[in-house]
Design an enzyme around this catalytic site. Structure first.
Site, PDB file in Angstrom:
ATOM      1  N   CYS A 274      16.995 -31.794  22.004  1.00 21.48           N
ATOM      2  CA  CYS A 274      15.969 -32.391  22.876  1.00 21.48           C
ATOM      3  C   CYS A 274      15.764 -33.891  22.663  1.00 21.48           C
ATOM      4  O   CYS A 274      16.111 -34.697  23.518  1.00 21.48           O
ATOM      5  CB  CYS A 274      14.651 -31.652  22.689  1.00 21.48           C
ATOM      6  SG  CYS A 274      14.782 -29.925  23.168  1.00 21.48           S
TER       7      CYS A 274
HETATM    8  N1  LIG Z   1      16.031 -25.903  21.867  1.00 27.71           N
HETATM    9  C1  LIG Z   1      14.812 -26.357  22.091  1.00 27.71           C
HETATM   10  O1  LIG Z   1      14.038 -26.528  21.167  1.00 27.71           O
HETATM   11  C2  LIG Z   1      14.339 -26.682  23.500  1.00 27.71           C
HETATM   12  C3  LIG Z   1      12.972 -26.856  23.714  1.00 27.71           C
HETATM   13  C4  LIG Z   1      12.504 -27.138  24.997  1.00 27.71           C
HETATM   14  C5  LIG Z   1      13.422 -27.271  26.033  1.00 27.71           C
HETATM   15  N2  LIG Z   1      14.762 -27.121  25.808  1.00 27.71           N
HETATM   16  C6  LIG Z   1      15.667 -27.254  26.938  1.00 27.71           C
HETATM   17  O2  LIG Z   1      16.033 -25.945  27.370  1.00 27.71           O
HETATM   18  C7  LIG Z   1      17.388 -25.935  27.832  1.00 27.71           C
HETATM   19  C8  LIG Z   1      18.208 -24.938  27.029  1.00 27.71           C
HETATM   20  O3  LIG Z   1      18.202 -25.345  25.677  1.00 27.71           O
HETATM   21  P1  LIG Z   1      18.649 -24.375  24.498  1.00 27.71           P
HETATM   22  O4  LIG Z   1      18.317 -25.084  23.241  1.00 27.71           O
HETATM   23  O5  LIG Z   1      18.141 -23.001  24.726  1.00 27.71           O
HETATM   24  O6  LIG Z   1      20.236 -24.383  24.732  1.00 27.71           O
HETATM   25  P2  LIG Z   1      21.306 -23.393  24.068  1.00 27.71           P
HETATM   26  O7  LIG Z   1      22.595 -24.128  24.067  1.00 27.71           O
HETATM   27  O8  LIG Z   1      20.769 -22.831  22.798  1.00 27.71           O
HETATM   28  O9  LIG Z   1      21.411 -22.191  25.112  1.00 27.71           O
HETATM   29  C9  LIG Z   1      21.906 -22.349  26.402  1.00 27.71           C
HETATM   30  C10 LIG Z   1      22.695 -21.099  26.782  1.00 27.71           C
HETATM   31  O10 LIG Z   1      23.116 -21.240  28.134  1.00 27.71           O
HETATM   32  C11 LIG Z   1      24.392 -20.635  28.258  1.00 27.71           C
HETATM   33  N3  LIG Z   1      25.049 -21.134  29.468  1.00 27.71           N
HETATM   34  C12 LIG Z   1      25.685 -22.313  29.668  1.00 27.71           C
HETATM   35  N4  LIG Z   1      26.124 -22.393  30.946  1.00 27.71           N
HETATM   36  C13 LIG Z   1      25.754 -21.246  31.558  1.00 27.71           C
HETATM   37  C14 LIG Z   1      25.902 -20.733  32.887  1.00 27.71           C
HETATM   38  N5  LIG Z   1      26.503 -21.439  33.824  1.00 27.71           N
HETATM   39  N6  LIG Z   1      25.411 -19.503  33.162  1.00 27.71           N
HETATM   40  C15 LIG Z   1      24.781 -18.778  32.204  1.00 27.71           C
HETATM   41  N7  LIG Z   1      24.595 -19.221  30.931  1.00 27.71           N
HETATM   42  C16 LIG Z   1      25.077 -20.423  30.620  1.00 27.71           C
HETATM   43  C17 LIG Z   1      25.088 -21.022  26.964  1.00 27.71           C
HETATM   44  O11 LIG Z   1      26.165 -20.143  26.680  1.00 27.71           O
HETATM   45  C18 LIG Z   1      23.940 -20.881  25.951  1.00 27.71           C
HETATM   46  O12 LIG Z   1      23.890 -19.575  25.388  1.00 27.71           O
HETATM   47  C19 LIG Z   1      17.861 -27.378  27.712  1.00 27.71           C
HETATM   48  O13 LIG Z   1      17.620 -28.045  28.915  1.00 27.71           O
HETATM   49  C20 LIG Z   1      16.964 -27.958  26.638  1.00 27.71           C
HETATM   50  O14 LIG Z   1      16.816 -29.348  26.757  1.00 27.71           O
HETATM   51  C21 LIG Z   1      15.233 -26.811  24.562  1.00 27.71           C
END
Ligand SMILES: NC(=O)c1ccc[n+]([C@@H]2O[C@H](COP(=O)([O-])OP(=O)(O)OC[C@H]3O[C@@H](n4cnc5c(N)ncnc54)[C@H](O)[C@@H]3O)[C@@H](O)[C@H]2O)c1
Length: 437
Positions: A274
């Site tokens: 993030c």
């Molecule tokens: N990690 C955090 O603390 C956090 C907090 C708030 C917001 N976010 C936001 O949330 C979003 C996700 O973050 P995250 O940390 O969970 O990411 P992550 O990488 O842990 O998980 C994302 C998942 O999406 C899957 N994916 C990718 N392309 C795909 C598709 N086309 N169809 C289906 N699945 C698909 C990946 O395989 C992965 O498992 C980002 O935009 C991030 O900025 C993250």
């Protein structure tokens, strides 16, 4: 009892009528899956990573905040899949796919675009689609909606769309998804109402804002606020190092002010998906409006300098010990970007490790959350023998299970980038000669 948008009822745990699809089962998506399943919904959990899908169907978690026992207790309600066709039967689909930067540090919406295109092929009238991925204001309306409308359905009329930022803080236990207010903005009033009804099943407080753009910008303000304040305290810590002032004592003292000050701690730099990434989504969008977002750029620059500053401090500490970096046995404690999690994305520890390897240190690390780091060619070592063997121990990420006072007592020299030794008698013994001040 509230009604879901397809007329499904949302009620007690025995009343399993709400069907929710969650796309992207990472740090954000998997806890959401669990929250909805716990609230009694049937959840179609979709990811393109077959390994994750198979793990979930075996009841095995791969995220620290979601114990496998919890998944086990929700068997029958969570159906993991990689087939988008399974989403045709749900009331609402929540998109939690990654939003990284390209190599040129521009928004990479590739995952969002491909998830939206696949969803558009199975989209049904009456469904609600919510985007939770962090992104620049305008993404929901300008990028997501047109792709979904290729289905022939019209957003706001045939299906509903909203943006609701995720506020999860991996590893945190004092605020949960239920107790953290949920901000959301619908494309239309009706879209907002549908989303409010959906999230009302898992969150105690919903904060409705006027548009998806307000909700998108809210998330960026929250993250940029953190980034800027971390940069400020990091800059102060670099100055304090030079001036021989204890930054931790300064931060502790300033934190006694009951108003007008919010505590931020210095550290070895920013990591995770993030804070090092999200602000640049706004910087990129701001260019379209002919505005340079200087706070964001400056904060990013200062935070990016921190690993380099840490390496310089390691060199100074070794100099005090009359040792070069080359050939010295250095043990890094903590490889993930923050305490209590195994996420190494953008971790400053990796940047420090790479620099030390470049200087030919004999480097090892201990991190029970990160068994190996292939890019460094290293595996986590056992703490006990490694402490005996190291010539310098560097606390980079302070995981909670380690007794750092004990580490400081037994290691020949310790450098502390997290302030966990600040209650220790600094310089009390020659063994602590490199203890951070
Ligand atoms: N990690 C955090 O603390 C956090 C907090 C708030 C917001 N976010 C936001 O949330 C979003 C996700 O973050 P995250 O940390 O969970 O990411 P992550 O990488 O842990 O998980 C994302 C998942 O999406 C899957 N994916 C990718 N392309 C795909 C598709 N086309 N169809 C289906 N699945 C698909 C990946 O395989 C992965 O498992 C980002 O935009 C991030 O900025 C993250």
């Amino acid at each position: 009892m509230p009604q879901s948008q397809t007329g499904a009822r949302v009620g007690s745990n025995d009343d399993v009528h709400l069907k929710v699809g969650v796309v992207g089962l990472g740090y954000v998506g998997l806890p959401l899956v669990v929250a909805f399943a716990r609230a009694g919904a049937e959840v179609i959990a979709l990811d393109t990573d077959i390994g994750k899908v198979e793990a979930l169907n075996r009841g095995e978690s791969y995220i620290e905040d979601v114990p496998s026992e919890v998944l086990g207790s929700l068997r029958g309600r969570i159906h993991a899949t990689s087939r988008y066709a399974r989403l045709a039967r749900v009331d609402a689909v929540i998109l939690c796919v990654p939003t990284p930067l390209t190599v040129n540090r521009e928004p990479d919406l590739g995952a969002l675009v491909s998830a939206a295109a696949a969803l558009g092929e199975v989209l049904q009238p009456g469904q609600l689609v919510v985007l939770e991925s962090t992104t620049y204001p305008g993404t929901t309306r300008e990028r997501l909606v047109p792709i979904l409308e290729e289905s022939g359905l019209k957003a706001g009329r045939d299906f509903h769309v909203a943006f609701s930022p995720e506020r999860i803080d991996p590893g945190r236990t004092d605020h949960t998804m239920r107790t953290t207010p949920k901000v959301l903005g619908g494309l239309t009033g009706e879209c907002g109402a549908r989303a409010e009804q959906l999230y009302g099943t898992i969150c105690d407080e919903i904060v409705r804002v006027a548009t998806p753009e307000v909700a998108e910008m809210t998330k960026l303000l929250e993250n940029i606020f953190r980034s800027v304040n971390i940069a400020l305290v990091n800059e102060m810590s670099m100055l304090c190092d030079r001036m021989g002032i204890d930054i931790w004592e300064v931060v502790d003292a300033a934190s006694t002010k009951p108003y007008g000050f919010m505590r931020f701690d210095p550290g070895p730099g920013m990591g995770g998906h993030c804070l090092p990434v999200d602000p640049f989504y706004l910087t990129w969008k701001a260019r379209e409006y002919d505005l340079a977002t200087e706070f964001i750029e400056l904060a990013g620059k200062i935070n990016a300098l921190m690993p380099e500053h840490c390496v310089a401090r390691i060199e100074h500490a070794l100099n005090d010990l009359r040792k070069p970096v080359n050939g010295t046995r250095i043990l890094l404690l903590g490889m993930s970007y923050k305490a209590g999690v195994g996420d190494v994305r953008e971790s400053p520890a990796i940047k420090i490790a790479e620099a030390l390897q470049g200087l030919r240190a004999e480097l090892s690390y201990h991190d029970r959350y990160v068994p190996d780091v292939p890019e460094l060619g290293l595996r986590s070592v056992e703490l006990e023998p490694a402490l005996q063997d190291a010539e310098l121990v560097v606390i980079v990420t302070a995981h909670p299970e380690i007794d750092y006072a004990d580490v400081a007592g037994r290691a020949p020299a310790v450098l502390d980038f997290r302030g966990v030794l600040r209650s220790q008698p600094v310089g009390a013994s020659a063994r602590n000669s490199a203890v951070s001040s």
